[in-house]
Design a protein around this motif. Structure first.
Motif, PDB file in Angstrom:
ATOM      1  N   SER A 296       0.836  -1.203   0.000  1.00 46.73           N
ATOM      2  CA  SER A 296       0.000   0.000   0.000  1.00 46.73           C
ATOM      3  C   SER A 296       0.868   1.250   0.000  1.00 46.73           C
ATOM      4  CB  SER A 296      -0.912  -0.001   1.228  1.00 46.73           C
ATOM      5  OG  SER A 296      -0.151  -0.069   2.414  1.00 46.73           O
ATOM      6  N   ASP A 297       0.217   2.390  -0.179  1.00 43.65           N
ATOM      7  CA  ASP A 297       0.948   3.655  -0.250  1.00 43.65           C
ATOM      8  C   ASP A 297       1.716   3.926   1.042  1.00 43.65           C
ATOM      9  OD1 ASP A 297       0.159   4.191  -2.784  1.00 43.65           O
ATOM     10  OD2 ASP A 297      -1.325   5.705  -2.266  1.00 43.65           O
ATOM     11  N   MET A 298       2.836   4.578   0.861  1.00 38.83           N
ATOM     12  CA  MET A 298       3.679   5.018   1.968  1.00 38.83           C
ATOM     13  C   MET A 298       3.570   6.543   2.012  1.00 38.83           C
ATOM     14  SD  MET A 298       7.747   4.257   2.037  1.00 38.83           S
ATOM     15  CE  MET A 298       8.056   5.317   0.610  1.00 38.83           C
ATOM     16  N   PHE A 299       3.505   7.119   3.198  1.00 44.33           N
ATOM     17  CA  PHE A 299       3.298   8.565   3.307  1.00 44.33           C
ATOM     18  C   PHE A 299       4.464   9.223   4.029  1.00 44.33           C
ATOM     19  CE2 PHE A 299      -0.871   6.803   2.623  1.00 44.33           C
ATOM     20  CZ  PHE A 299      -1.426   7.679   1.702  1.00 44.33           C
ATOM     21  N   GLY A 300       4.997  10.269   3.405  1.00 42.13           N
ATOM     22  CA  GLY A 300       6.045  11.069   4.019  1.00 42.13           C
ATOM     23  C   GLY A 300       5.415  12.222   4.777  1.00 42.13           C
ATOM     24  N   ILE A 301       5.431  12.126   6.099  1.00 41.55           N
ATOM     25  CA  ILE A 301       4.837  13.187   6.929  1.00 41.55           C
ATOM     26  C   ILE A 301       5.940  14.175   7.297  1.00 41.55           C
ATOM     27  CG2 ILE A 301       3.660  13.709   9.100  1.00 41.55           C
ATOM     28  CD1 ILE A 301       2.295  10.995   8.894  1.00 41.55           C
ATOM     29  N   PRO A 302       5.850  15.421   6.808  1.00 46.20           N
ATOM     30  CA  PRO A 302       6.948  16.367   6.983  1.00 46.20           C
ATOM     31  C   PRO A 302       7.122  16.808   8.428  1.00 46.20           C
ATOM     32  CG  PRO A 302       5.044  17.467   6.002  1.00 46.20           C
ATOM     33  CD  PRO A 302       4.719  16.004   6.047  1.00 46.20           C
TER      34      PRO A 302
END
Length: 441
Positions: A62-68
């Protein structure tokens, strides 16, 4: 309360954000996000496909999210419209454990439980080369001992000044720039800070140097050993541990100025050095720098044995001043986050087990190494360091066996790709594969 990136963007006139992460191979990945979308990105993160980067994932994941991280924000000094952000990777509502910034933050949390913080500074060496990557950019830079050469330094004044001005503007506290030991090689130093800040800045520094070099019609490389006869690119780290404003490594009564805690921490680094070479020296080309023969200048300035000393650059670790030590093992291809995470993991092992590093050696290790036949040697090839990493229980426990297995799997895949086309021989010329795959590391 976290900083409001949308509000900051309006105040600073930022039109776009680079939401960035570094994969296991140290490659900087980003998405360019318009300010109008930054509120959503700050909460939910920018979406990435993990398999498309050097992470141990498949196209089915599944998608991976870069949380700034808002605290990491850097407004590009050469393009004020853009703000750069380091991000932490999340998937399925959990941090991605096998992602370098998360790996570092996990080690930081362990040290924080002891009420401590690691501070560090890095010395990043790089070459300025021709755009085709085949030679250094300055044909007049030919001295056999070019270190600190004023003329060669000043011929690159405009470029180096621009990079240094950027660091001044960003508040990094740069304090010196010099021509290094190889023709075409430079180093720029800035103030030490908390290790996460240093890792973020190290990541940005490499991006900045390459970008500004291109602006001046040149190319910058942090490749460990781009030229056989010249000194390679090191990335030395200066390490200390603090309790608030107190340096816990400092003991003025000790002959080298280090506390018992510092020696235990240093002992952990020495014990785990061979295994951590897999992180500190992560490319096939890295092992042309380690255990290297003398270069054109007369010395490689890189370690061959696992030893420590006082203010003596021929050893893997030196203690230049009271209250800190310098680890000289890492090279220019090191992943900035894995550098700091590995030092921390090894140091925590040393603190936990009260590891004694033994007595320092006061000798020229380049000339006297044969007098110490029982001194542990560093790995000669990446395969060897990966095998040592695989079998190091303490480091596997520190990062998690699955994380270590992921890294080893990806690195073995790279080695197999190399072996299908080339063979590694330090006595022969640098291969085309090494240049193609490491020049832009």
């Amino acid at each position: 309360m976290p900083k409001n990136l949308f509000k900051i963007a309006k105040e600073k006139k930022i039109k776009y954000f680079l939401i960035s992460f570094v994969d296991l191979f140290g490659v900087l990945r980003s998405k360019l996000v318009p300010t109008r979308a930054i509120k959503e990105m700050q909460e939910a993160g920018a979406g990435f496909a993990g398999f498309a980067a050097w992470l141990d994932m498949s196209p089915a994941d599944s998608d991976m999210f870069g949380i700034p991280d808002p605290d990491s924000l850097i407004q590009l000094p050469w393009n004020k419209e853009v703000g750069w952000l380091a991000s932490d990777l999340w998937m399925n509502g959990k941090p991605v454990e096998a992602s370098p910034r998360v790996m570092l933050k996990n080690q930081i949390k362990k040290l924080e439980k002891k009420g401590l913080k690691m501070k560090s500074g890095v010395e990043c060496e790089y070459f300025l080369i021709t755009p085709d990557g085949n030679s250094i950019a300055d044909p007049r830079d030919t001295q056999s001992k070019p270190c600190y050469d004023q003329s060669a330094l000043m011929r690159r004044y405009d470029l180096i000044k621009e990079i240094c001005d950027c660091m001044i503007e960003m508040g990094w506290g740069p304090y010196q720039n010099d021509h290094e030991d190889a023709n075409g090689q430079f180093e720029m130093n800035w103030d030490y800070d908390d290790c996460l800040v240093t890792a973020d800045r190290h990541t940005f520094f490499k991006f900045m140097v390459k970008t500004i070099a291109e602006k001046h019609g040149l190319r910058a490389t942090f490749m460990p050993k781009p030229f056989e006869n010249l000194t390679g690119n090191g990335c030395h780290a200066h390490i200390s541990v603090w309790d608030g404003k107190k340096n816990k490594f400092l003991d003025k009564s000790n002959n080298l100025g280090l506390s018992k805690m510092a020696y235990n921490f240093l002992g952990g680094v020495i014990k785990n050095a061979s295994s951590l070479s897999a992180f500190f020296n992560p490319t096939i080309n890295s092992y042309r720098r380690i255990n290297a023969p003398p270069t054109k200048s007369g010395a490689s300035w890189s370690p061959s044995s696992i030893s420590y000393t006082g203010n003596n650059r021929t050893h893997m670790i030196r203690i230049p001043d009271p209250g800190r030590f310098e680890l000289r093992l890492m090279d220019g291809s090191v992943n900035p986050y894995l550098l700091q995470a590995s030092v921390l993991a090894a140091g925590l092992d040393g603190l936990k087990n009260k590891i004694d590093p033994g007595k320092p050696l006061d000798c020229n290790m380049y000339e006297d190494h044969k007098k110490y036949p029982n001194l542990p040697k560093l790995p000669n090839e990446l395969d060897q360091s990966l095998e040592k990493l695989k079998n190091n229980k303490d480091i596997n426990d520190a990062f998690g066996k699955e994380v270590i297995n992921s890294y080893i799997k990806l690195k073995n895949s790279e080695i197999n790709q190399f072996k299908q086309k080339e063979s590694f021989d330090k006595t022969k010329a640098i291969t085309r594969w090494e240049r193609d795959n490491t020049l832009d590391c």
